[in-house]
Motif scaffolding. Sequence first.
Motif, PDB file in Angstrom:
ATOM      1  N   ASP A  58       0.864  -1.181   0.000  1.00  0.00           N
ATOM      2  CA  ASP A  58       0.000   0.000   0.000  1.00  0.00           C
ATOM      3  C   ASP A  58       0.897   1.227   0.000  1.00  0.00           C
ATOM      4  O   ASP A  58       1.080   1.890   1.019  1.00  0.00           O
ATOM      5  CB  ASP A  58      -0.910  -0.014   1.227  1.00  0.00           C
ATOM      6  N   TYR A 153       1.562   8.747   8.371  1.00  0.00           N
ATOM      7  CA  TYR A 153       0.580   7.657   8.355  1.00  0.00           C
ATOM      8  C   TYR A 153       0.848   6.726   7.166  1.00  0.00           C
ATOM      9  O   TYR A 153       0.868   5.503   7.307  1.00  0.00           O
ATOM     10  CB  TYR A 153      -0.842   8.219   8.275  1.00  0.00           C
ATOM     11  N   ASP A 154       1.097   7.327   5.990  1.00  0.00           N
ATOM     12  CA  ASP A 154       1.356   6.525   4.791  1.00  0.00           C
ATOM     13  C   ASP A 154       2.610   5.671   4.961  1.00  0.00           C
ATOM     14  O   ASP A 154       2.648   4.509   4.527  1.00  0.00           O
ATOM     15  CB  ASP A 154       1.538   7.431   3.564  1.00  0.00           C
ATOM     16  N   ARG A 157       1.851   2.908   7.317  1.00  0.00           N
ATOM     17  CA  ARG A 157       0.947   1.978   6.612  1.00  0.00           C
ATOM     18  C   ARG A 157       1.724   1.107   5.632  1.00  0.00           C
ATOM     19  O   ARG A 157       1.350  -0.058   5.374  1.00  0.00           O
ATOM     20  CB  ARG A 157      -0.128   2.784   5.872  1.00  0.00           C
ATOM     21  N   THR A 176       8.882   0.616   1.243  1.00  0.00           N
ATOM     22  CA  THR A 176       8.647   1.042   2.627  1.00  0.00           C
ATOM     23  C   THR A 176       9.771   1.956   3.088  1.00  0.00           C
ATOM     24  O   THR A 176       9.536   3.022   3.672  1.00  0.00           O
ATOM     25  CB  THR A 176       8.595  -0.183   3.560  1.00  0.00           C
TER      26      THR A 176
END
Lengths: 263, 245
Positions: A58, A153-154, A157, A176
Amino acid sequence: MSDSTAVLDRKGLGATSRHDTWWLSPLLIFLGLVAFGIYSTWAAWQGKFYLDTVHGADYLSPFYSPDVRSLLGINVPFSYAFLILWIPLGFRATCYYYRKSYYRAFFLSPVACAVGEPAGRKYKGESAFPFILQNIHRYFWYLATIVVAFLWYDAIRAFFFAGKNGHLHFGVGVGTLIMLFNVIALTGFSFGCNSLRHLVGGKLDCFSCSATARTRYKLWGGVTILNLRHMEWAWVSLFSVGFTDLYIRLCAMGIWHDVRIIH
Amino acid sequence: MSTRLFKVWRGDKSGGQLVDYKVDVQEGMVVLDAIHQIQREQAHDLACRWNCKAAKCGSCSAEVNGKPALMCKTRLDDFAEDHSITVQPMKAFPIIRDLVTDVSWNYTVNKKIPPFTPKPDTTWLMQQRDVDRSQEFRKCIECFLCQNVCHVLREHDLEDNFFGPRFLVRVASLEMHPLDSLDRTALLKNEGGIGLCNITKCCTEVCPEEIHITDNAIIPMKERVVDKYYDPIRIALRVLTGGGK
């Protein structure tokens, strides 16, 4: 003070007695900012390939975060990146470091120290429109901090991947780490801001006159540490935000495959 | 020992030119040494202001190869041996003669700044952290290189509207002083012309005392001006609470 003579009176663009490569730094800044401007405009215009969900990832491009369409429940007939990008654009455009950079590289005002400027311009600096608007920098900081919070947050996540059953599990991919690096760079840039340095404590005349002042002195000291390298943070974060978008875009397009370090 | 070519500006307010001088140089020499050697051996009437030769008096400001610098702090081995070295007076100030300029405008500006004004019945006790900022600014040796390189003065001749970096630093040292009671924000905005500064940091680049003129003095003062004149929320709060400095 204008009655100096002969070679000393030379004015006009590029007039200087400097022997060094004074033109190199503004040229590199010009090229760097133009390159980023072209890429970021193109990337924002696309309106697609900004989210990589291949193999449960994500990864959301920083140009498209936060997803204001979902948050606000709105739809727009153009790429929604433009609803967001005016904030970081405004923050960087009014940043004291970038001001120095583009006044030199784009407005040639001055192009370098002790080098002449284009003749015939009536100079008003930041005392008149439009550059008097630079004084709202602190408000762009407030807004940019909200964006940085979403990017944190991203990044967090991005440590979680969807399995075959749909459940999320911890993992680390190269994407990441790129997203984490990017948000750290953006935080270093945002929290080394000169306006923030003033607001947290710089405005005080006495750092030891109250418990609050002593706390603010510590905050001021922390911001000062970041502020000493504000230029470096500015360029690293500019590069990282573009590279993060490029990496996610290539993954989402299937041109590049994210390497999973921890499954 | 080697020989180097110096091009030194000679003249007065009616005109002048660069004059060539060959100088035998030795290791460790600075530009001021070479100028003194020219005075001693070739041009006894070469005018040059100097005093301490230790980068502390701020007298020997000039432009070496086009860059504002103290002649006593500019080493000859900073430049390629096969290149000439050009020495000119500061461009932003009127020429008196040769390398000597009239910097008296600065003292006129200085008089416009209200001096340190302690509160009545001040307790003369300060913490070091409260005066660290002002002490950085007190390192200033008034060489006026920052004034010379500032394009607001050098290129745009806005002396009537702008104090220049040296005196924005002076105002900052007073404004940040824990025992000072005056508010000079209006002075900064109006007579001081702080809005004319577009923070391109040339003043910081040339400061021989390595004072962070832009980041530690001018930008904080610009932010105080924003507090008072441009931040709508702060203005509203001040109106509602009747707050001052």
